[in-house]
Motif scaffolding. Structure first.
Motif, mmCIF file in Angstrom:
data_model
loop_
_atom_site.group_PDB
_atom_site.id
_atom_site.type_symbol
_atom_site.label_atom_id
_atom_site.label_comp_id
_atom_site.label_asym_id
_atom_site.label_seq_id
_atom_site.Cartn_x
_atom_site.Cartn_y
_atom_site.Cartn_z
ATOM 1 N N ALA A 274 0.902 -1.563 -0.034
ATOM 2 C CA ALA A 274 0.070 0.139 0.135
ATOM 3 C C ALA A 274 0.684 1.152 0.189
ATOM 4 O O ALA A 274 0.520 2.329 -1.094
ATOM 5 N N GLN A 275 1.729 1.196 0.939
ATOM 6 C CA GLN A 275 2.924 2.019 0.788
ATOM 7 C C GLN A 275 3.796 2.647 -0.830
ATOM 8 O O GLN A 275 3.753 3.755 -0.974
ATOM 9 N N LEU A 276 3.278 1.344 -1.692
ATOM 10 C CA LEU A 276 4.219 1.839 -3.306
ATOM 11 C C LEU A 276 3.663 2.662 -3.703
ATOM 12 O O LEU A 276 3.099 3.257 -4.998
ATOM 13 N N LYS A 277 1.923 2.272 -3.161
ATOM 14 C CA LYS A 277 1.283 2.297 -4.685
ATOM 15 C C LYS A 277 0.796 4.456 -3.848
ATOM 16 O O LYS A 277 0.751 5.134 -3.541
ATOM 17 N N SER A 278 0.106 4.229 -5.305
ATOM 18 C CA SER A 278 -0.234 6.839 -4.772
ATOM 19 C C SER A 278 -1.136 6.569 -4.418
ATOM 20 O O SER A 278 -2.180 5.838 -3.952
ATOM 21 N N ASP B 294 -8.723 1.896 -5.389
ATOM 22 C CA ASP B 294 -9.215 0.424 -4.789
ATOM 23 C C ASP B 294 -9.783 0.914 -3.783
ATOM 24 O O ASP B 294 -10.714 -0.462 -2.950
ATOM 25 N N ILE B 295 -10.299 1.641 -2.633
ATOM 26 C CA ILE B 295 -11.262 1.812 -1.543
ATOM 27 C C ILE B 295 -12.495 1.868 -2.256
ATOM 28 O O ILE B 295 -13.363 0.979 -1.921
ATOM 29 N N GLU B 296 -12.765 2.618 -3.689
ATOM 30 C CA GLU B 296 -14.179 2.235 -4.501
ATOM 31 C C GLU B 296 -14.368 1.570 -5.177
ATOM 32 O O GLU B 296 -15.447 0.710 -4.742
ATOM 33 N N LEU C 178 -13.450 -2.208 5.281
ATOM 34 C CA LEU C 178 -12.645 -3.312 5.946
ATOM 35 C C LEU C 178 -11.883 -3.688 4.836
ATOM 36 O O LEU C 178 -11.112 -3.782 5.688
ATOM 37 N N TYR C 179 -11.615 -3.136 3.734
ATOM 38 C CA TYR C 179 -10.814 -2.405 2.757
ATOM 39 C C TYR C 179 -9.354 -1.853 3.545
ATOM 40 O O TYR C 179 -7.917 -2.426 3.343
ATOM 41 N N VAL C 180 -9.677 -1.175 4.094
ATOM 42 C CA VAL C 180 -8.753 -0.108 4.982
ATOM 43 C C VAL C 180 -8.204 -0.501 6.502
ATOM 44 O O VAL C 180 -7.236 -0.880 6.500
ATOM 45 N N GLN D 6 -14.529 9.292 2.537
ATOM 46 C CA GLN D 6 -15.319 7.851 2.307
ATOM 47 C C GLN D 6 -16.920 8.203 1.861
ATOM 48 O O GLN D 6 -17.313 8.226 3.081
ATOM 49 N N ILE D 7 -17.493 8.262 1.018
ATOM 50 C CA ILE D 7 -19.297 8.691 1.749
ATOM 51 C C ILE D 7 -19.784 7.084 2.198
ATOM 52 O O ILE D 7 -19.390 6.311 0.742
ATOM 53 N N LEU D 8 -20.501 7.119 3.023
ATOM 54 C CA LEU D 8 -20.848 5.107 2.543
ATOM 55 C C LEU D 8 -22.180 5.252 2.675
ATOM 56 O O LEU D 8 -22.592 4.718 2.560
#
Length: 210
Positions: free
Chosen positions: A19-23, A30-32, A39-41, A90-92
């Protein structure tokens, strides 16, 4: 075919290091796509997060970025980064509530006597009903609240955030009706600008700390 050592090392990294290597843009996407932001976070990104409930009081006056973002944002969309690149939002989910759309001309009895305020309010109502002046003109001229700057328009206000006596009177009225209400602060000339409607009133926000 030999796999370079660097690639092997990257493949063995734990998810947080990936994750640290991702922009930030990749993380947001990815979250969307995950369909379950919290859960993803928690399990993939291994980041701290908080879920906030935002109550929308007015659709015309927002009390900072969270309110505005909560109302205007799209469910599932990730916004940011904010706070110097440290936070994503993020709007849940969104839930509706009832909103009223009143106009107001307020005469403050801490400035004028009750007798004068009563006489003035009657004169204002009389002039508006006779067509000698518009509600907007009278609001700009006489209203002693912030609504003087908006021609008396208070915007769409959520039920529960106006004085109870005003909300009750609005519930009995139809669009265009005008009346006056006395409160401890003074006299309020109220016009129902629109029929009540359902709109976004409660919003769940996921705050992710990068």
């Amino acid at each position: 075919m030999k796999v370079p050592v660097l690639i092997l090392l990257l493949m063995m990294m734990a998810p947080p290091l990936w994750a640290q290597l991702k922009s930030v843009a990749q993380i947001k996407a990815d979250i969307e796509r995950s369909g379950n932001g919290p859960l993803y976070v928690k399990d993939i990104l291994k980041k701290k997060f908080v879920i906030d409930t935002i109550v929308i009081r007015s659709t015309q006056q927002f009390y900072g970025l969270p309110d505005s973002l909560a109302y205007h944002g799209k469910v599932g969309k990730v916004y940011g980064p904010y706070q110097g690149g440290k936070t994503l939002v993020q709007i849940l989910a969104k839930s509706p509530t009832t909103f009223n759309h009143p106009g107001q001309i307020f005469i403050d009895t801490s400035v004028f006597s009750k007798r004068f305020a009563d006489s003035l309010s009657d004169d204002i109502i009389k002039r508006i009903r006779a067509g000698a002046a518009s509600f907007e003109d009278m609001a700009r001229t006489y209203s002693m609240g912030g609504e003087a700057k908006t021609n008396g328009d208070l915007g769409w206000v959520a039920t529960g955030y106006m004085m109870p006596q005003i909300e009750k009177a609005l519930a009995r009225c139809k669009k265009g009706d005008m009346f006056k209400i006395w409160t401890a602060n003074g006299v309020h000339i109220i016009r129902k600008l629109d029929e009540s409607k359902q709109d976004h009133g409660y919003v769940l926000l996921l705050r992710i700390f990068l």
